[in-house]
Design a protein around this motif. Structure first.
Motif: not given
Ligand code: ADP
Length: 509
Positions: A225-226, A293-294, A330-331, A334, A456-458, A461-462
């Motif tokens: 994620g982040t 993601g950060m 990073t979004k 994606s 984690g979003s990466v 969603h990536y």
């Molecule tokens: P955390 O790790 O803080 O709990 P997340 O798993 O949502 O939260 O991760 C957030 C990170 O994912 C941020 O750095 C953001 O840039 C990145 N992010 C958010 N949406 C996307 C996406 N659609 N594709 C890739 N990276 C993403």
């Protein structure tokens, strides 16, 4: 649309820097295994991996029942949840978020803890919690609580952890050097909230536990994620940093974001070094900075600016937004990688709307997409490398993934491992990856998957992240990697995982 020779040449050079060959991945895996080993031995001179024992000794198998509270404090939101485990891998959860004001993030710790205690009280009363509780675990009417606290702590027990330092904008005096669990318990008592803090967990551990409830063969939890990090199940006798281990196995928090911080083996590029220098924590978490993601957007931004400066992109013109540190999210990568149209018009829209780049040709858009692909693919392959290293440690080095009555079955004749198919002929790791210990081989002869719970979003969603990880895993673990390892999205690690940690702490599963 045709690329100029200079553009082709520049992109080929970049591709060379960003592509990780199978041999490079192998080399990194060996180094990762070595650093795991020295981290477990407490040799912090030769390891950047902290390998923190979590005191979580046991995993749920999905048959546990009962209601537990979970608390998640990781940033500006405080989340309180009631998790009701129904047995048979099913659960119900109710949660509520409370905003932690700017004032509270700097107030004395007792004020923050009072706020948390009162939030819990409010949650219990307003949500009619008592009617939702199926079973009080201890027989008393005290509710057991698991606390996901995403700040650096050193733990001395499952329910004791000292705060090392605040991060993410918090600075409450009176907390650093003190036991977070005790501080919370005192506040609960002060405010007459009948709740007992049973466990303190890191989010990676929570992810492993939460996934384990639904998929009992879970041995690894990971966050992409982040930031990025992983936790796994280790044989306690291998954790040399623990003085009197009692349990057979324990979850270890690897803190893998810090792997190879001195860049001895990681193939960092000038773009990575620039990012690292300009970050708030230069010289550490270098691995995380290539994966999570950060940072991925910022690496991409640095490359795009490099191409602009060489007049190979956007006719040499940048924008105010693109010139801004961290402004390329990073979004966006994606979204850019999702565009599979012939003319790449959707990419033009992102460039315009998000980055203020109004003049771009199809060649420009193709280049932008190619850059995202390089950075995204490298991140996924490095993620695969860390995952493969942990899988190998579990299976080949210790064999303990299968050694505790868990239904992991590997047959002698299975070619699941690269080692069996000759991929690792030149393996330099000393830990005997060629040989599996007997405990990794089951008499039943069936192969059962190792589940990896991921949050984690990466990862979620990536585009192609998972497929790219599997390409790397296949190179490292052999052609049957997909049968050996299942990568699954773990839901609500910080809530469900903390509740399960409370259960393990009070009941032993
Ligand atoms: P955390 O790790 O803080 O709990 P997340 O798993 O949502 O939260 O991760 C957030 C990170 O994912 C941020 O750095 C953001 O840039 C990145 N992010 C958010 N949406 C996307 C996406 N659609 N594709 C890739 N990276 C993403």
């Amino acid at each position: 649309a045709k690329w100029s020779d200079k553009q082709t040449e520049a992109l080929a050079k970049l591709a060379k820097e960003f592509t990780l060959s199978t041999a490079q991945l192998e080399h990194l895996t060996s180094a990762f295994l070595d650093q795991m080993q020295s981290g477990l031995a407490g040799d912090h001179k030769s390891s950047d991996l902290a390998m923190i024992p979590t005191f979580v000794a046991g995993r749920p198998d999905g048959h546990e029942r009962g209601s537990y509270l979970a608390l998640d404090l990781g940033g500006t939101n405080l989340r309180v949840c009631l998790i009701t485990l129904k047995g048979n891998h099913e659960l119900e959860s109710h949660s509520r978020a409370f905003k932690v004001s700017d004032h509270l993030q700097e107030a004395h710790i007792s004020e923050l803890m009072d706020f948390i205690a009162i939030s819990i009280k409010e949650f219990i009363t307003s949500e009619h919690i008592s009617s939702k509780i199926v079973e009080h675990p201890s027989g008393s009417d005290t509710l057991e609580l698991g606390f996901t606290f995403s700040f650096p702590v050193t733990q001395t027990a499952i329910d004791a952890g000292m705060l090392l330092r605040w991060t993410k904008g918090f600075s409450c005096p009176g907390a650093v050097g003190n036991d977070i669990v005790q501080l919370l318990q005192e506040a609960l008592n002060r405010n007459e909230v009948n709740v007992h803090v049973a466990a303190l967990v890191n989010d990676t551990v929570g992810t492993l536990l939460a996934h384990s409830y639904k998929h009992p063969n879970t041995f690894i939890g990971a966050i992409f994620g982040t930031g990025t990090n992983g936790a796994y199940v280790e044989a306690t006798r291998s954790i040399k940093t623990m003085s009197h281990p009692t349990a057979k196995e324990m979850i270890v928090n690897i803190e893998w974001g810090n792997f190879d911080k001195d860049k001895r083996v990681l193939p960092v590029t000038p773009f990575d070094n620039k990012l690292d220098r300009e970050s708030i924590n230069p010289g550490v978490h270098v691995f995380e900075k290539m994966i999570s993601g950060m940072y991925l957007g910022e690496i991409t931004r640095n490359i795009l600016l490099h191409l602009i400066d060489h007049r190979l992109l956007f006719d040499g013109t940048s924008s105010q937004k693109l010139n801004t540190h961290w402004a390329f999210e990073t979004k966006f990568m994606s979204q850019i990688e999702s565009d599979t149209s012939a003319t790449l018009i959707p990419i033009a829209q992102i460039l315009e709307q998000e980055l203020g780049i109004y003049l771009n040709t199809q060649v420009d858009r193709e280049i932008v997409k190619a850059v995202c692909q390089m950075v995204g693919k490298r991140a996924a392959r490095l993620s695969a490398m860390a995952t493969a290293a942990v899988v190998r440690r579990g299976l080949s080095v210790e064999g303990h993934f299968a050694g505790h009555g868990y239904p992991l079955k590997l047959s002698e004749g299975d070619h699941v491992f690269g080692a069996r198919t000759g991929v690792h002929k030149n393996e330099t790791a000393t830990e005997g990856v060629h040989e599996r210990t007997d405990s990794a081989v089951d008499h039943g002869g069936n192969l059962q998957q190792i589940n990896v719970g991921i949050d984690g979003s990466v990862f979620e969603h990536y585009p192609h992240f998972k497929e790219r990880m599997f390409e790397g895993l296949t190179e490292l673990l052999g052609p049957r990697a997909k049968e050996l390892v299942a990568l699954g999205i773990a839901t609500d690690g910080s809530g469900v995982g903390a509740a399960l940690a409370a259960l393990i702490a009070t009941k032993h599963c």
